[in-house]
Design an enzyme around this catalytic site. Structure first.
Site, short mmCIF file in Angstrom:
data_model
loop_
_atom_site.label_atom_id
_atom_site.label_comp_id
_atom_site.label_asym_id
_atom_site.label_seq_id
_atom_site.Cartn_x
_atom_site.Cartn_y
_atom_site.Cartn_z
N LEU A 120 0.83 -1.19 0.00
CA LEU A 120 0.00 0.00 0.00
C LEU A 120 0.88 1.25 0.00
O LEU A 120 2.07 1.19 0.26
CB LEU A 120 -0.90 0.01 1.23
CG LEU A 120 -1.83 -1.19 1.42
CD1 LEU A 120 -2.59 -1.08 2.75
CD2 LEU A 120 -2.81 -1.32 0.28
N GLY A 121 0.26 2.40 -0.27
CA GLY A 121 0.97 3.67 -0.12
C GLY A 121 1.29 4.39 -1.41
O GLY A 121 1.68 5.56 -1.38
N GLY A 143 8.74 15.86 -15.34
CA GLY A 143 7.29 15.90 -15.09
C GLY A 143 6.72 14.50 -14.94
O GLY A 143 7.43 13.50 -15.02
N GLY A 190 15.88 18.57 -15.64
CA GLY A 190 14.71 19.06 -14.93
C GLY A 190 15.09 19.70 -13.61
O GLY A 190 15.63 19.02 -12.72
N CYS A 233 4.05 7.86 -3.40
CA CYS A 233 4.58 8.66 -2.28
C CYS A 233 5.35 7.81 -1.29
O CYS A 233 6.49 8.10 -0.96
CB CYS A 233 3.44 9.38 -1.58
SG CYS A 233 3.97 10.31 -0.13
N THR A 258 -5.45 6.91 -8.82
CA THR A 258 -4.40 6.03 -9.35
C THR A 258 -3.07 6.74 -9.59
O THR A 258 -2.10 6.13 -10.02
CB THR A 258 -4.88 5.38 -10.66
OG1 THR A 258 -5.47 6.38 -11.50
CG2 THR A 258 -5.91 4.30 -10.38
N ILE A 269 11.24 20.23 -8.26
CA ILE A 269 11.40 19.68 -6.91
C ILE A 269 12.19 18.38 -6.92
O ILE A 269 13.15 18.21 -6.16
CB ILE A 269 10.01 19.47 -6.26
CG1 ILE A 269 9.33 20.81 -6.02
CG2 ILE A 269 10.14 18.71 -4.94
CD1 ILE A 269 7.91 20.71 -5.50
N HIS A 304 11.30 33.35 21.49
CA HIS A 304 12.70 33.66 21.15
C HIS A 304 13.62 32.72 21.92
O HIS A 304 13.39 32.45 23.10
CB HIS A 304 13.00 35.12 21.55
CG HIS A 304 14.45 35.49 21.41
ND1 HIS A 304 15.02 35.77 20.19
CD2 HIS A 304 15.44 35.59 22.34
CE1 HIS A 304 16.29 36.06 20.36
NE2 HIS A 304 16.58 35.96 21.67
#
Length: 473
Positions: A39-40, A277, A185, A43, A147, A188, A451
């Site tokens: 699963l997952g 991409g 690319g 990501c 998906t 990110i 602070h």
């Protein structure tokens, strides 16, 4: 007697599994169909989690090598074990996978392994992933397609470690540190993976077709990030178009590019990583069987309620385009489920979905960029506060970067916050909460910030917005 589910979710990435959990919590009989054994989705297995695990490991090594001596910490013989790093990454992924299985059982969500393919608007075929043979039919009242997406490759190439052309997926299975890594690319993924391998000794070259890296963020972030990366010896080349990629030899790959004058330049490396991409993944879903409409790029079309052209079937996450972020998919999934059960969730505000790059220092952004605000012809105030002035930044040794706050000149409402700095991924949430409640920069200035912390940069940038002066600069 056949089970009829209130909700079937296709895909168990962050959008999918969160949708299923929330649906079960709200009393819906729920099931998930997952193509892969674990699963997952992207990501967890080949994206966010493994990349952040390696970013953490490589950051600690880099700090030990370059920064710890200033703290009085020395090593007689510093080295890293790449296999151990990869093993740790795999263990992190495995533990979270087990956690997801526990959550499925806890919330009484049925799990089906295979491919979900539409027979009609209320029935799915469950298809075996390897043989592509039908295993059974599953009936449902509502369905969410989650998906995800896959890395884009150039039309004449295929991702393959042996051929030395890789995507982020293959990068997480390398057995060696490339001596020279060419990344195409500058978004990110390119910056994060470039940072990992640069810290571990690779000569990294990032090639970007646009005139700047992270072109979807505020220009100031792009300019500052370029300086920081180049300072760490990453070579960044912009405004270049790729004309060819080919094997130079058994162990080398060549990338031919052209500059804006048409001059051809060749880069040679051990591997070429494409991060140009991602494309929506809809293969074998049988969308054509029920006439679910897609756009020219293959993304599923949805309305403002995230319904497809078939009203009881919804789609969320990467498969519908927009920001391809796990937390965006999660929010869409929650919205859909709560809409299905008759609740009235807030409309999704895509401007207030934070974007983060987990380099060192980190980059985080929310709201509109300065260029976007200019294009809308909104008069604005701007406050930019350098991190190096903060006591906390000096203590930690990460003094690079800044916090930039933009507010409406007339109303003082905060329109955008853009950060480069240590823990920017955590700090951006102050901006997220403030902007969700339409706070002004004065609201931020009037709040007491502890602070010494990095969050004091918010207070300082807010005062710069209000009065064009700060307390410590």
């Amino acid at each position: 007697m056949k089970k009829i589910y209130d909700l079937i979710v296709i895909g168990s990435g962050p959008g999918g599994y969160v949708s299923a959990i929330r649906a079960s919590q709200l009393g819906l009989r729920t099931a998930i169909i997952e193509k892969y054994q674990e699963l997952g989705g992207t990501c967890l297995n080949v994206g966010c989690i493994p990349s952040k695990s390696l970013l953490d490991s490589s950051k600690y090594f880099s700090l030990a090598k370059n920064n710890y001596s200033s703290h009085g910490i020395f090593f007689e013989k510093l080295f890293f074990d790449f296999k151990k790093m990869m093993d740790r990454k795999n263990e992190v992924v495995k533990n979270i996978n087990n956690g997801l299985k526990y959550l499925m059982n806890k919330n009484k969500i049925d799990l089906y392994q295979g491919i979900g393919s539409f027979k009609n608007k209320n029935t799915l075929f469950l298809i075996d992933r390897k043989s592509l043979k039908e295993k059974k039919e599953i009936q449902f009242q509502y369905c969410i397609i989650s998906t995800g997406s896959k890395p884009l490759c150039l039309s004449h190439l295929n991702f393959n470690i042996k051929n030395r052309i890789i995507s982020s997926t293959e990068a997480f299975h390398l057995k060696e540190i490339p001596k020279k890594l060419i990344i195409i690319g500058g978004g990110i993924i390119g910056l994060e993976l470039g940072s990992i391998f640069n810290r571990l000794g690779s000569k990294v070259i990032i090639i970007e077709t646009m005139d700047k890296i992270i072109s979807n963020m505020d220009d100031s972030l792009s300019q500052e990030m370029k300086k920081i990366l180049e300072k760490s010896s990453i070579q960044i080349e912009t405004s270049l178009s790729v004309s060819n990629i080919f094997r130079e030899s058994h162990e080398k790959i060549s990338v031919l590019v052209k500059d804006h004058n048409g001059k051809e330049i060749k880069f040679v490396g051990d591997y070429c990583l494409l991060s140009i991409g991602r494309k929506p993944y809809t293969k074998n879903l049988g969308l054509e069987n029920i006439n679910i409409k897609k756009n020219k790029k293959g993304f599923i079309l949805v309305n403002d309620k995230l319904q497809t052209s078939i009203k009881n079937i919804y789609a969320i996450g990467d498969v519908i385009g927009g920001k391809m972020l796990a937390h965006k998919a999660e929010e869409e999934g929650l919205y859909v489920v709560e809409h299905i059960v008759g609740q009235k969730p807030n409309e999704l505000n895509y401007d207030l979905i934070p974007s983060v790059i987990y380099t060192y220092p980190e980059v985080a952004s929310i709201g509109r960029s300065e260029n976007e605000i200019k294009e809308e012809k909104i008069k604005y105030n701007i406050g930019i506060f350098p991190m190096k002035i903060l006591g906390r930044a000096r203590i930690s040794g990460c003094t690079e970067g800044f916090l930039k706050m933009i507010s409406n000149k007339k109303t003082d409402e905060i329109l955008g916050v853009h950060i480069i700095g240590d823990h920017a991924s955590d700090m951006i949430m102050e901006a997220s909460v403030a902007m969700e409640f339409k706070s002004s920069s004065e609201d931020i200035y009037r709040i007491c910030h502890p602070h010494p912390t990095l969050s004091e940069s918010f207070k300082e940038a807010a005062l710069l917005n209000l009065e064009n002066r700060s307390l410590h600069m």
